[in-house]
Write a protein that holds these residues in place. Sequence first.
Motif, short mmCIF file in Angstrom:
data_model
loop_
_atom_site.label_atom_id
_atom_site.label_comp_id
_atom_site.label_asym_id
_atom_site.label_seq_id
_atom_site.Cartn_x
_atom_site.Cartn_y
_atom_site.Cartn_z
N GLU A 208 0.83 -1.21 0.00
CA GLU A 208 0.00 0.00 0.00
C GLU A 208 0.86 1.26 0.00
OE1 GLU A 208 -4.10 -1.61 2.11
OE2 GLU A 208 -2.63 -0.51 3.33
N ASP A 209 1.98 1.20 0.69
CA ASP A 209 2.86 2.38 0.76
C ASP A 209 3.67 2.55 -0.52
OD1 ASP A 209 4.26 4.55 2.21
OD2 ASP A 209 5.97 3.19 2.07
N LYS A 210 4.29 1.48 -0.98
CA LYS A 210 5.22 1.59 -2.11
C LYS A 210 4.50 1.71 -3.44
CE LYS A 210 9.20 -0.71 -4.25
NZ LYS A 210 10.21 -1.79 -4.11
N TYR A 211 3.40 0.93 -3.61
CA TYR A 211 2.73 0.88 -4.91
C TYR A 211 1.38 1.60 -4.91
CZ TYR A 211 6.15 -2.84 -5.68
OH TYR A 211 7.31 -3.57 -5.79
N GLN A 212 1.04 2.20 -3.77
CA GLN A 212 -0.25 2.87 -3.64
C GLN A 212 -1.41 1.93 -3.98
OE1 GLN A 212 -0.28 6.20 -2.36
NE2 GLN A 212 1.80 5.44 -2.04
N ALA A 213 -1.26 0.67 -3.64
CA ALA A 213 -2.27 -0.34 -3.95
C ALA A 213 -3.50 -0.16 -3.07
CB ALA A 213 -1.68 -1.74 -3.74
N LYS A 214 -4.66 -0.38 -3.67
CA LYS A 214 -5.94 -0.24 -2.95
C LYS A 214 -6.71 -1.56 -2.90
CE LYS A 214 -5.27 4.24 -2.64
NZ LYS A 214 -4.87 4.86 -1.36
N ASN A 215 -6.14 -2.62 -3.44
CA ASN A 215 -6.88 -3.87 -3.54
C ASN A 215 -6.26 -5.00 -2.71
OD1 ASN A 215 -4.62 -3.96 -5.21
ND2 ASN A 215 -5.60 -5.24 -6.76
N CYS A 216 -5.45 -4.66 -1.72
CA CYS A 216 -4.80 -5.67 -0.88
C CYS A 216 -5.59 -5.91 0.40
CB CYS A 216 -3.38 -5.22 -0.51
SG CYS A 216 -2.27 -5.01 -1.90
N ILE A 217 -5.71 -7.16 0.80
CA ILE A 217 -6.33 -7.50 2.08
C ILE A 217 -5.48 -8.53 2.80
CG2 ILE A 217 -8.68 -6.96 1.31
CD1 ILE A 217 -9.17 -9.99 1.13
N LEU A 218 -5.64 -8.60 4.09
CA LEU A 218 -4.92 -9.56 4.93
C LEU A 218 -5.83 -10.74 5.25
CD1 LEU A 218 -2.57 -10.44 6.84
CD2 LEU A 218 -3.72 -9.10 8.63
N ILE A 219 -5.37 -11.94 4.91
CA ILE A 219 -5.99 -13.18 5.39
C ILE A 219 -4.84 -14.05 5.90
CG2 ILE A 219 -7.30 -15.25 4.81
CD1 ILE A 219 -8.81 -13.69 2.74
N PRO A 220 -4.83 -14.41 7.18
CA PRO A 220 -3.70 -15.18 7.71
C PRO A 220 -3.50 -16.51 7.01
CG PRO A 220 -5.07 -14.29 9.48
CD PRO A 220 -5.82 -14.06 8.20
N HIS A 221 -2.32 -17.06 7.19
CA HIS A 221 -1.95 -18.34 6.59
C HIS A 221 -2.89 -19.45 7.03
CE1 HIS A 221 0.28 -22.15 6.33
NE2 HIS A 221 1.06 -21.60 5.41
N GLY A 222 -3.18 -19.53 8.31
CA GLY A 222 -4.05 -20.57 8.83
C GLY A 222 -3.31 -21.86 9.14
N THR A 223 -4.01 -22.75 9.83
CA THR A 223 -3.43 -24.03 10.26
C THR A 223 -4.09 -25.17 9.51
OG1 THR A 223 -3.12 -23.07 12.46
CG2 THR A 223 -2.96 -25.46 12.28
N PHE A 224 -3.27 -26.06 8.94
CA PHE A 224 -3.78 -27.11 8.07
C PHE A 224 -4.76 -28.04 8.78
CE2 PHE A 224 0.35 -26.91 5.38
CZ PHE A 224 -0.12 -25.76 4.77
N GLU A 225 -4.30 -28.67 9.82
CA GLU A 225 -5.13 -29.61 10.56
C GLU A 225 -5.05 -29.27 12.04
OE1 GLU A 225 -7.01 -31.71 9.15
OE2 GLU A 225 -6.16 -32.00 7.15
N ILE A 226 -6.17 -29.46 12.73
CA ILE A 226 -6.18 -29.27 14.18
C ILE A 226 -6.55 -30.60 14.83
CG2 ILE A 226 -7.03 -27.87 16.10
CD1 ILE A 226 -5.68 -26.18 14.06
N PRO A 227 -5.57 -31.45 15.09
CA PRO A 227 -5.87 -32.70 15.79
C PRO A 227 -6.32 -32.40 17.23
CG PRO A 227 -3.65 -32.69 14.84
CD PRO A 227 -4.15 -31.29 14.81
N GLU A 228 -6.81 -33.42 17.89
CA GLU A 228 -7.10 -33.26 19.31
C GLU A 228 -5.83 -32.87 20.04
OE1 GLU A 228 -8.97 -36.58 21.12
OE2 GLU A 228 -10.67 -36.63 19.73
N GLU A 229 -5.98 -32.06 21.08
CA GLU A 229 -4.80 -31.61 21.81
C GLU A 229 -3.99 -32.81 22.29
OE1 GLU A 229 -3.42 -28.41 25.23
OE2 GLU A 229 -5.55 -28.82 24.91
N PRO A 230 -2.69 -32.83 22.00
CA PRO A 230 -1.86 -33.99 22.38
C PRO A 230 -1.60 -34.03 23.87
CG PRO A 230 -0.49 -32.26 21.45
CD PRO A 230 -1.92 -31.80 21.30
#
Length: 399
Positions: A177-199
């Motif tokens: 947004e700062d360098k390219y003055q982009a207006k179409n960027c959004i943040l979506i986190p990477h996320g976690t592939f699998e959530i097994p039961e707590e070990p």
Amino acid sequence: MILAIVTAYPPSKVTLNEYAFHLVKHFRQHQEVTELILFTDDTAANAIIDFKEEGCQVTLKPCWKFNSYFNLISIAKAVRSTQPDMVLYNLQFMKFGDKKIPAALGLFSPWLTKLMKVKTTVLLHNIMETVDLSSAGFTNNKIKMSVFNFIGEMLTRVILKADRLVLTISKYVAILEDKYQAKNCILIPHGTFEIPEEPSYELAEGPLKIMTFGKFGTYKKVEKLIEAVEQVRLNTGQNLEIVIAGTDNPNTIGYLDAVKKAYKHVSNITFTGYVAEEDVPVIFSESAMVVFPYTSTTGSSGVLHQAGSYGKAVVMPDLGDLSILVKEEGYKGEFFEPESVESLAAAIEKLVVDKTYRNEIAKTNYQAAAALPMSIITKMYLNAFNDQLVVEPDLVVAA
């Protein structure tokens, strides 16, 4: 919604294939998605697209090749023939090849898809502004670095021509947004592939397994890890096994074979080679900790999210994207100085000798991973898609 994803997909070995597998697995469980179409590289022609969980139909269309000069055309033809409502590109800069021209040409594909009047979103896992070209194995030559950076800037402007650009780290959004003055960027986190039961956080009898996972030889190197574990063995007398899980980086073929020869005198080292999807839970679950022997970073770390999902303590350098993830997503680790064997040994030793502290970090990481499962991440994407498909004002992007 008919959703198409341009991506590598298992059994392809092209980068980001595993991330695509988990995107598909969770996208198809959302009622908004009536069909998923996978535009994959040709090595995924025999991909398994049947899932245990109920969900929408998945259609496989291999339509591009790694290092092909014609991916721009072949992907466009696939899009035209299927007419999806939305196309999602799962990208990083070397997605379409490790040769400069085909790699660059492939990155024009999202822009062409948009010009075809199909809504287009790009998920970009790294940006050139945060990549150390030297440690990542591109070049050490300063003139070539300047050329790479110039090309990287031009390609970033091309990628920004998509309707929407998704980034996984807030710093990336701020830079574009700062360098390219982009207006179409959004943040979506990477996320976690699998959530097994707590070990249980209890390990099987036998040596403590100190594991590292990835593609090695550029900014991920294992020599210092091996030497650090040797120091910990001498200091503690503990029975420790070094597990090097993964393969050579495509830019450094033969690296791990050279490491095997150079350290053949060191006992209890396991080189697993490529780890298939079904074997990932086993290799993480058996490990006492996961070590990140990195000298730089090139994007949000899938390995850190995996370590968290299996409840593992981590040892990592306090730099770049790893440091940001700790602050933004709540992960915890024992830090070390990237170039120091002594610092790495001290960090590993702390977790080896203090089981309570090791499990405390492991529990924190499990909780951080569980907060962002892929079911939530894919819902965030669908919300963004629906915003575009229903009503979306013209977005101004960098020229």
